[in-house]
Design an enzyme around this catalytic site. Structure first.
Site, short mmCIF file in Angstrom:
data_model
loop_
_atom_site.label_atom_id
_atom_site.label_comp_id
_atom_site.label_asym_id
_atom_site.label_seq_id
_atom_site.Cartn_x
_atom_site.Cartn_y
_atom_site.Cartn_z
N LYS A 1 5.16 83.82 -19.59
CA LYS A 1 4.68 85.21 -19.57
C LYS A 1 5.84 86.20 -19.73
CE LYS A 1 3.95 87.22 -15.53
NZ LYS A 1 4.42 88.59 -15.21
N ASN A 2 6.93 85.95 -19.02
CA ASN A 2 8.05 86.89 -19.03
C ASN A 2 8.84 86.85 -20.33
OD1 ASN A 2 7.53 87.92 -16.46
ND2 ASN A 2 8.62 86.23 -15.49
N ARG B 1 4.16 95.67 -15.24
CA ARG B 1 5.50 96.25 -15.25
C ARG B 1 6.17 96.09 -16.62
NH1 ARG B 1 8.78 98.49 -11.79
NH2 ARG B 1 11.04 98.37 -12.09
N ASP C 1 3.79 93.75 -9.67
CA ASP C 1 3.73 93.23 -8.31
C ASP C 1 4.47 94.12 -7.32
OD1 ASP C 1 2.26 90.94 -8.81
OD2 ASP C 1 4.03 89.79 -9.38
N ASP D 1 11.49 84.15 -8.41
CA ASP D 1 10.04 83.98 -8.48
C ASP D 1 9.56 82.66 -7.91
OD1 ASP D 1 9.70 86.44 -9.56
OD2 ASP D 1 9.02 85.78 -11.52
N MET E 1 16.83 89.42 -3.46
CA MET E 1 16.56 90.39 -4.51
C MET E 1 15.41 91.35 -4.23
SD MET E 1 17.29 87.74 -7.68
CE MET E 1 17.19 88.98 -8.97
#
Length: 427
Positions: free
Chosen positions: A22-23, A92, A116, A314, A336
Site C-alpha cells: 500500500k505504501n 494521509r 491513522d 508499523d 517514532m
C-alpha cells in the site's frame, strides 16, 4: 458499523499470497501526474486507501481505468481545481500529490491530510524539502497548506531534518522535473521509497543512490509513461509471520519480495521465531521454541523501531501481541509515534501481562493466556494485532471498526478463512 466475529484457539495452516505494498502504491499513483503519457501500475492492492487515492487523482484530471482488480491505467492531464476535504482527511497519502503538482507548475491548496491517529505527524519536513526547491510554503487560518511554485522548480542540495518517508517521496517527485541536479541527504530509504525511485527511473528520471540515505536526482524536462509493478508488502508478510507464531500455525507466504526481510528476521529472532526464506516465498513452521531471547549479558532484550533498515515501526503492534504468546520478557520501544502503544490496554483486558511504562515503552511478559473480549480497532496495524490476539484466544471475540484494518490489508477475511480461521464479517 462492520465488525469481525472471531473464534480462536486452533492452529491455522495453508498458503497466503502477499499483496502489493500500500505504501508503495500511493506514491506511485501520485507519480503518474508527472507525465501526460499512460502509466500502468500492476500488483496494486485492492483496498480503501488506494480507491481514495485514485478518486483524488481523478479530481486532478486523470483518467483512471481499472484493467482488473490489481491493475490500473492512469492517463493524466493535470489541472488543479482543489481536492475533496473528506477524501484528503481519510488518507494521509493525499499529501503526496503536492510534489508532482508543484513539479508541473501548479499552485497547491490542500486540506491537512488525515490517516491513522498514532501520534503527532508533522509536515515541517515536507516544507523544508520543497522550499529548498523554491516553493513558497504557508498554512492558512483553516490549517490548509498553501504551496506556490516559482514557475519551474530549481534543483538544490537538501538536508532533511528527519528521514520522513512521505516527505522524501514528495521531494523526489518534485525534483524529478526541476531544473538541474538535486541531492537529498538523510532521505528515507524504505522499500516503498525504493520502489517509487525505480518507477521514476523507468519513466526517464536519473536517480542515484536508491536504497541509501543519500539520493542524487537529475531533473528532466519531461518524463514518460511506464508499466510498473508495485513491490510486495513486507508489512503484510511480517503480520502473517506474527500470526503464525502467536497461534502455533504452519504457513507458506507466496509472492514475497525477499530482499526486504532481514530486519524482520532479526526482530522475530528476539521472539524465538524463525522462518525459512526461499526465492519468492517464506515458510513458517509450527512447534517452534517460542522463547524470547536475552541479550548476550543475560538481561531482558529490547525491540525498537527505526527508519529503514531498522525494524519497521508499523510492525511493532504485531510484535507486541505476538510476544504475549512467547515465553520470557521483552521491552518494546516505539520511538517514532507516541500514541501507537495505547492499544495494549485491550491486550491487558484480554489477560496479557504487559506493563505500559510510558507512551513509548511497554514490557511484555509471556506466555499469557488471552481471554475473549470485545475490541475496537484504532488503526491499521493495531487492528491487525487485535485480529491475531483474537485468533490466539480460546473463545469468541468481536472487533469493531474493521474498516481501519481493511484499508491496509487486501482481502484479509478471505485469506484468513482460506487457512482455517473461524472469522465472519457482520454488518
Amino acid at each position: 458499523m462492520s465488525q469481525y466475529v472471531i473464534k480462536g484457539g486452533k492452529p491455522l495452516k495453508g498458503e497466503i499470497n502477499i499483496s502489493g505494498n500500500k505504501n508503495a502504491a500511493l506514491p506511485c499513483i501520485a507519480a503518474a501526474l508527472l507525465t501526460d503519457e499512460k502509466v500502468t501500475l500492476r500488483n496494486v492492492p485492492n483496498i480503501l486507501d488506494v480507491s481514495v487515492m485514485l478518486s483524488l487523482t481523478e479530481q486532478l484530471g486523470t483518467d483512471v481505468k481499472r484493467v482488473d482488480k490489481n491493475t490500473v491505467e492512469l492517463n493524466s492531464n493535470v489541472k488543479f481545481n482543489g481536492l475533496d476535504p473528506a477524501l484528503v482527511d481519510s488518507v494521509r497519502g493525499s499529501i503526496l500529490f503536492s510534489g508532482p503538482l508543484l513539479a508541473r507548475g501548479e499552485k497547491v491548496i490542500i486540506p491537512p491530510p488525515g490517516g491513522d491517529v498514532i501520534g503527532l505527524r508533522r509536515l515541517d519536513t515536507h516544507f523544508l524539502g520543497l522550499s529548498s526547491l523554491g516553493v513558497d510554503c504557508a498554512v492558512d487560518e483553516r490549517g490548509y497548506l498553501i504551496l506556490t511554485p516559482p514557475g519551474r522548480l530549481m534543483g538544490a542540495s537538501i538536508f532533511l531534518d528527519e528521514a520522513s518517508v512521505t516527505a522524501t517521496e514528495n521531494v523526489i517527485m518534485a525534483a524529478a522535473l526541476a531544473f538541474g541536479e538535486s541531492t537529498i541527504y538523510n532521505a528515507a530509504c524504505e522499500p516503498h521509497v525504493q520502489n517509487l525511485c525505480e518507477m521514476l527511473n523507468e519513466m526517464g528520471s536519473e536517480i542515484e543512490g536508491i536504497g541509501s540515505n543519500f539520493l542524487k536526482i537529475k531533473g528532466k524536462e519531461r518524463l514518460f509513461g511506464t508499466d510498473h509493478t508495485i513491490v510486495s508488502d513486507h508489512m503484510e508478510t511480517g503480520s502473517f509471520i506474527g500470526l503464525a507464531a502467536a497461534t502455533d500455525s504452519e504457513l507458506l507466504l507466496k509472492h514475497v519480495d525477499t530482499r526486504f526481510l532481514r530486519p524482520l528476521q532479526l526482530g522475530f529472532d528476539k521472539l524465538g521465531i524463525t522462518f525459512e526464506i526461499f526465492k519468492d516465498s517464506v515458510y513458517i513452521p509450527k512447534n517452534q521454541k517460542k522463547v524470547m531471547a536475552k541479550t548476550y549479558s543475560g538481561v531482558t532484550n529490547k525491540l525498537d523501531d527505526a527508519p529503514w533498515p531498522g525494524f519497521p515501526a508499523d510492525l511493532l503492534s504485531i510484535m507486541t501481541v505476538t510476544a504475549t504468546q512467547m515465553t520470557g520478557s521483552l521491552l518494546i520501544h516505539e520511538k517514532m509515534f507516541e500514541s501507537r502503544l495505547y492499544f495494549v490496554d485491550y491486550l491487558i483486558r484480554m489477560g496479557a501481562d504487559i506493563i505500559l511504562c510510558d507512551p513509548h515503552r511497554a514490557v511484555v511478559n509471556g506466555k499469557s493466556r488471552l481471554r475473549p473480549c470485545n475490541l475496537v480497532s484504532p488503526d491499521v496495524r493495531a487492528g491487525m494485532a487485535m485480529v491475531i490476539a483474537a485468533l490466539a484466544t480460546d473463545g469468541k471475540c468481536t472487533i469493531e471498526r474493521i474498516d481501519q484494518i481493511e484499508r491496509g490489508y487486501e482481502a484479509l477475511l478471505e485469506k484468513l478463512v482460506s487457512i482455517g480461521g473461524d472469522i465472519k464479517r457482520e454488518e
